[in-house]
Design an enzyme around this catalytic site. Structure first.
Site, PDB file in Angstrom:
ATOM      1  N   LEU A   5       0.865  -1.178   0.000  1.00 39.68           N
ATOM      2  CA  LEU A   5       0.000   0.000   0.000  1.00 39.68           C
ATOM      3  C   LEU A   5       0.901   1.228   0.000  1.00 39.68           C
ATOM      4  O   LEU A   5       1.992   1.207   0.571  1.00 39.68           O
ATOM      5  CB  LEU A   5      -0.899   0.037   1.248  1.00 39.68           C
ATOM      6  CG  LEU A   5      -1.990  -1.029   1.377  1.00 39.68           C
ATOM      7  CD1 LEU A   5      -2.682  -0.888   2.733  1.00 39.68           C
ATOM      8  CD2 LEU A   5      -3.001  -0.923   0.252  1.00 39.68           C
ATOM      9  N   ASP A   6       0.437   2.311  -0.613  1.00 39.50           N
ATOM     10  CA  ASP A   6       1.180   3.566  -0.577  1.00 39.50           C
ATOM     11  C   ASP A   6       1.334   4.046   0.861  1.00 39.50           C
ATOM     12  O   ASP A   6       0.511   3.725   1.730  1.00 39.50           O
ATOM     13  CB  ASP A   6       0.448   4.659  -1.369  1.00 39.50           C
ATOM     14  CG  ASP A   6       0.247   4.282  -2.827  1.00 39.50           C
ATOM     15  OD1 ASP A   6       0.962   3.400  -3.321  1.00 39.50           O
ATOM     16  OD2 ASP A   6      -0.644   4.882  -3.458  1.00 39.50           O
ATOM     17  N   LYS A   7       2.349   4.846   1.091  1.00 36.40           N
ATOM     18  CA  LYS A   7       2.626   5.356   2.431  1.00 36.40           C
ATOM     19  C   LYS A   7       1.390   5.997   3.057  1.00 36.40           C
ATOM     20  O   LYS A   7       1.048   5.726   4.217  1.00 36.40           O
ATOM     21  CB  LYS A   7       3.761   6.371   2.377  1.00 36.40           C
ATOM     22  CG  LYS A   7       4.045   7.066   3.711  1.00 36.40           C
ATOM     23  CD  LYS A   7       5.144   8.113   3.564  1.00 36.40           C
ATOM     24  CE  LYS A   7       5.370   8.843   4.878  1.00 36.40           C
ATOM     25  NZ  LYS A   7       6.414   9.901   4.766  1.00 36.40           N
TER      26      LYS A   7
END
Length: 346
Positions: free
Chosen positions: A147-149
């Site tokens: 997942l993106d930050k």
């Protein structure tokens, strides 16, 4: 231009090659960057250090390519760095001896990389002292997907290599259902749209992704759950897992995720009642078959507090800020799939 890649070597390096065609006259550093998905600075460094050969000979970064030039690039492995186990609390929503599922908070990087060697999900997983699959390497121990930050929500981690192989194969075969809730600026042209556009590194900015016709196939289905004054509440269904896929696809149709500074949705943060560096994207629903038992694992992550408060403001429904799971209010979990989860194909 034709190209080929030898992929990642066991040491972590890689080799790729291409033959110049219609791009004759372009600078060598630009070509190396584009076809290696590197920054221009990285490409120039490789050239200066003798890792790039044109027709078997070294050239400068400013070299103007000629038609039929054969270019080979050797990308050395990154310098070794120990991944440190850290005692960082995690919200584990499912766990057995084969796998676990984490509800990742926004702001946490998933795996160590330059600039983020500590404080990541992998550091936290290692700090638990539990076995993790080794197939992805120590820096990505157990990770099946990412997942993106600044995206929160559900993420699968394999504890054994056997589970990692089965889950990764299921993911590639679109047998893992991943649904995200997003809020975008403006209003879609219909209540349901599909964006089927390939994604790759933006050739003008290697830190971003973009719609690139030579990129990897990417498809996202969007269903509008509610329409408010200035935004739409959406359910996003991934059919592929490209970097920043939902964010890029929504931006490409003129409706970026609110709070997304990278892809044009960062304005109006005060209107959306979002904290700094937070976009409205959450991995809320995850369904897959257990890699050993075959039983359906169906997990849901209610909106975190910051997104509940934002939704309450955007919808002019203040009661949502205290609702246990506002997604239920808008039918997020109502789909055409069999209620017993008999089919997990996407």
């Amino acid at each position: 231009m034709s190209s080929s890649s030898a992929g990642a070597a066991a040491s972590g390096g890689r080799r790729y090659a291409f033959t110049v065609g219609g791009e004759a006259g372009e600078r060598l550093d630009l070509l190396v960057a584009r076809y290696g998905e590197l920054s221009r600075t990285q490409a120039a460094t490789l050239i200066a250090n003798g890792h790039v050969l044109v027709n078997g000979a070294r050239q400068r970064a400013s070299y103007r390519s000629e038609s039929s030039d054969a270019v080979t690039v050797e990308v050395p492995p990154p310098p070794g760095r120990d991944i440190v186990a850290e005692q960082i609390p995690l919200d584990i929503v499912y766990e057995d001896e084969h796998l676990l599922v984490v509800d990742k908070p926004a702001g946490m990087v998933v795996h160590p990389a330059p600039g983020n060697w500590s404080g990541t999900l992998v550091n936290a997983l290692l700090g638990r002292g539990e076995p993790l699959a080794e197939g992805g390497g120590e820096d990505r121990a157990g990770l099946v997907h990412r997942l993106d930050k600044d995206t929160s929500g559900l993420l699968v981690v394999a504890k054994t290599d056997a589970s990692h192989r089965v889950l990764s194969t299921a993911l590639a075969a679109r047998q893992v259902t991943r649904r995200y809730v997003a809020v975008c600026w403006g209003h879609l042209n219909g209540d349901a749209i599909t964006v089927d556009q390939p994604i790759a590194r933006d050739p003008r900015d290697r830190t971003r992704m973009a719609i690139v016709q030579t990129g990897k196939v990417a498809r996202t289905d969007f269903v509008r759950l509610a329409r408010f004054d200035s935004v739409d509440l959406l359910r996003a269904h991934l059919h592929s897992g490209r970097t920043h896929q939902i964010r890029v696809h929504l931006s490409s149709v003129g409706h970026p995720v609110i709070g997304d500074d990278t892809y044009g949705g960062g304005g109006g943060r005060k209107l959306a009642a979002l904290p700094p560096r937070r976009h409205f994207l959450h991995a809320a629903w995850l369904r897959f078959r257990h890699p050993v038992s075959g039983a359906v694992v169906d997990l849901r992550s209610p909106l975190p507090t910051d997104l509940r408060q934002s939704l309450a403001v955007l919808s002019a429904m203040p009661e949502l800020a205290e609702h246990q799971d506002p997604l239920d209010v808008f039918g997020f979990y109502h789909t055409d799939e069999p209620a017993n989860g008999a089919s997990l194909s996407e």
